[in-house]
Design an enzyme around this catalytic site. Structure first.
Site, PDB file in Angstrom:
ATOM      1  N   HIS A  18       0.831  -1.211   0.000  1.00  0.00           N
ATOM      2  CA  HIS A  18       0.000   0.000   0.000  1.00  0.00           C
ATOM      3  C   HIS A  18       0.863   1.256   0.000  1.00  0.00           C
ATOM      4  O   HIS A  18       0.671   2.164  -0.826  1.00  0.00           O
ATOM      5  CB  HIS A  18      -0.916  -0.012   1.225  1.00  0.00           C
ATOM      6  CG  HIS A  18      -1.849   1.155   1.286  1.00  0.00           C
ATOM      7  ND1 HIS A  18      -3.104   1.129   0.713  1.00  0.00           N
ATOM      8  CD2 HIS A  18      -1.712   2.392   1.840  1.00  0.00           C
ATOM      9  CE1 HIS A  18      -3.700   2.290   0.916  1.00  0.00           C
ATOM     10  NE2 HIS A  18      -2.877   3.076   1.597  1.00  0.00           N
ATOM     11  N   GLU A  19       1.810   1.316   0.929  1.00  0.00           N
ATOM     12  CA  GLU A  19       2.645   2.506   1.027  1.00  0.00           C
ATOM     13  C   GLU A  19       3.578   2.648  -0.164  1.00  0.00           C
ATOM     14  O   GLU A  19       3.938   3.760  -0.553  1.00  0.00           O
ATOM     15  CB  GLU A  19       3.438   2.471   2.331  1.00  0.00           C
ATOM     16  CG  GLU A  19       2.581   2.438   3.604  1.00  0.00           C
ATOM     17  CD  GLU A  19       1.557   3.559   3.673  1.00  0.00           C
ATOM     18  OE1 GLU A  19       1.812   4.635   3.079  1.00  0.00           O
ATOM     19  OE2 GLU A  19       0.504   3.363   4.305  1.00  0.00           O
ATOM     20  N   HIS A  22       1.803   4.713  -2.759  1.00  0.00           N
ATOM     21  CA  HIS A  22       1.921   6.159  -2.499  1.00  0.00           C
ATOM     22  C   HIS A  22       3.324   6.652  -2.833  1.00  0.00           C
ATOM     23  O   HIS A  22       3.501   7.710  -3.454  1.00  0.00           O
ATOM     24  CB  HIS A  22       1.618   6.447  -1.024  1.00  0.00           C
ATOM     25  CG  HIS A  22       0.194   6.210  -0.632  1.00  0.00           C
ATOM     26  ND1 HIS A  22      -0.877   6.685  -1.362  1.00  0.00           N
ATOM     27  CD2 HIS A  22      -0.342   5.559   0.445  1.00  0.00           C
ATOM     28  CE1 HIS A  22      -2.003   6.335  -0.761  1.00  0.00           C
ATOM     29  NE2 HIS A  22      -1.709   5.646   0.327  1.00  0.00           N
TER      30      HIS A  22
END
Length: 343
Positions: A18-19, A22
């Site tokens: 997920h990170e 980003h």
């Protein structure tokens, strides 16, 4: 111990993916990334890279990327062209949505791998994959690989038709089965009593598994992921509007399920990881303050209104959402612990 290790693995993979979404989107848009952290709380390990600090935090629940220009206290000033806040609404939207997009992408990739390596239950044919011990099929000599092609002199073409015919005919008396093995037909007469647990006649067979090639698995994996995603969103809708009882689970419940999946085997664990990432990707896109979806709402409002919502008001709303979210997680965790203690 198995549950704890399995929990750390699934959370670690899901959060890092997920990170990373980003992080990579921010770098692609020219935003300076000050920190990439796994976990929450004080840092136990950290290393300063050329531009980004990589850190491991005490509590392995969640993670974050700290972007320049997001108003973090003590932030080092940076040129406007490297600031998140100075990027266009479209660029900020892409950066915020990339985390969930990576989770959804991973869920799809894992589904493709499952279809290629583990396969799905083949319900399109009446081929036997497993014979259960102690049931009429074993006693009658039915073996894996056999095909039940007829019941009481009526042909059956697929698993559903075969199962329906057994449920219909078994209460009437002995069932005459037409079984094909290596091209040779065998005729068996079997008594199929009603199973006390299932409250239905059980022959004691399970369907065979069918694996797929890359092309079929790729397209079918998308379809499976889409349908599961719609079911997740439907469950959230039913929970919000109280049209149906939906069980929620927190970190403790996830750890318990991860441990159970790990004990069942590699493919079951991979399936759990895919479903968890599908949940994580969709939940983070919900328009709730403090989640990526809540921040996307403000970017969308900016695009419509042609001006930003004052930063302090947006921060107040996200802070209130974070407190509400944390309260809900604590409540769900308490319910998970109570459920485990009862068992």
């Amino acid at each position: 111990m198995t549950s704890l290790l399995a929990f750390l693995v699934v959370i670690g993979i899901s959060v890092v993916i997920h990170e990373s979404g980003h992080f990579l989107a921010a770098r692609a848009c020219g935003v300076r990334v000050d920190e990439f952290a796994f976990g929450m709380g004080p840092a136990v390990l950290s290393r300063q890279g050329k531009e980004t600090r990589w850190s491991l935090r005490l509590f392995p629940l969640g993670g974050f990327v700290r972007l320049a220009g997001m108003g973090e206290p003590g932030e080092t000033p940076c040129p406007p062209e490297r600031s998140f806040g100075e990027k266009t609404a479209g660029q900020r939207f892409a950066i915020l949505a990339a985390g969930s997009a990576f989770n959804l992408l991973l869920a799809w990739i894992l589904t493709v791998l499952l279809l290629m390596g583990y396969g799905i239950l083949d319900l399109q044919t009446p081929r036997i994959g497993e014979v259960m011990a102690g049931y009429p099929a074993q006693q009658a000599g039915i073996e894996p690989g056999d095909r039940i092609v007829g019941i009481n002199n009526r042909k059956v073409e697929d698993w559903k038709a075969m199962a329906s015919a057994i449920r219909r005919e078994a209460p009437k008396g002995p069932v005459h089965l037409e079984v094909e093995r290596e091209g040779v037909l065998r005729f068996l007469t079997v008594e199929i009593p009603t199973d006390p647990k299932e409250k239905a006649p059980l022959l004691g067979v399970r369907p065979a598994r069918r694996t797929m090639g890359l092309l079929e698995a790729t397209t079918q994996g998308w379809g499976y992921s889409w349908r599961m995603g719609m079911e997740i969103l439907s469950g959230i809708w039913r929970w919000v509007f109280r049209t149906q009882k939906v069980d929620l689970t927190g970190p403790v419940g996830i750890a318990s399920m991860a441990g159970e999946a790990a004990r069942q085997g590699f493919w079951e664990f991979l399936s759990f990881l895919a479903i968890l990432n599908l949940h994580l990707g969709l939940l983070n896109l919900l328009p709730f303050p403090a989640l990526d979806g809540g921040r996307l709402v403000f970017v969308g409002l900016e695009a419509v209104l042609r001006r930003k919502v004052p930063e302090r008001y947006e921060n107040y709303i996200h802070y209130a959402g974070f407190v509400l979210l944390l309260t809900m997680i604590l409540f769900v965790t308490w319910k998970d612990v109570s459920r485990l203690l009862q068992h």
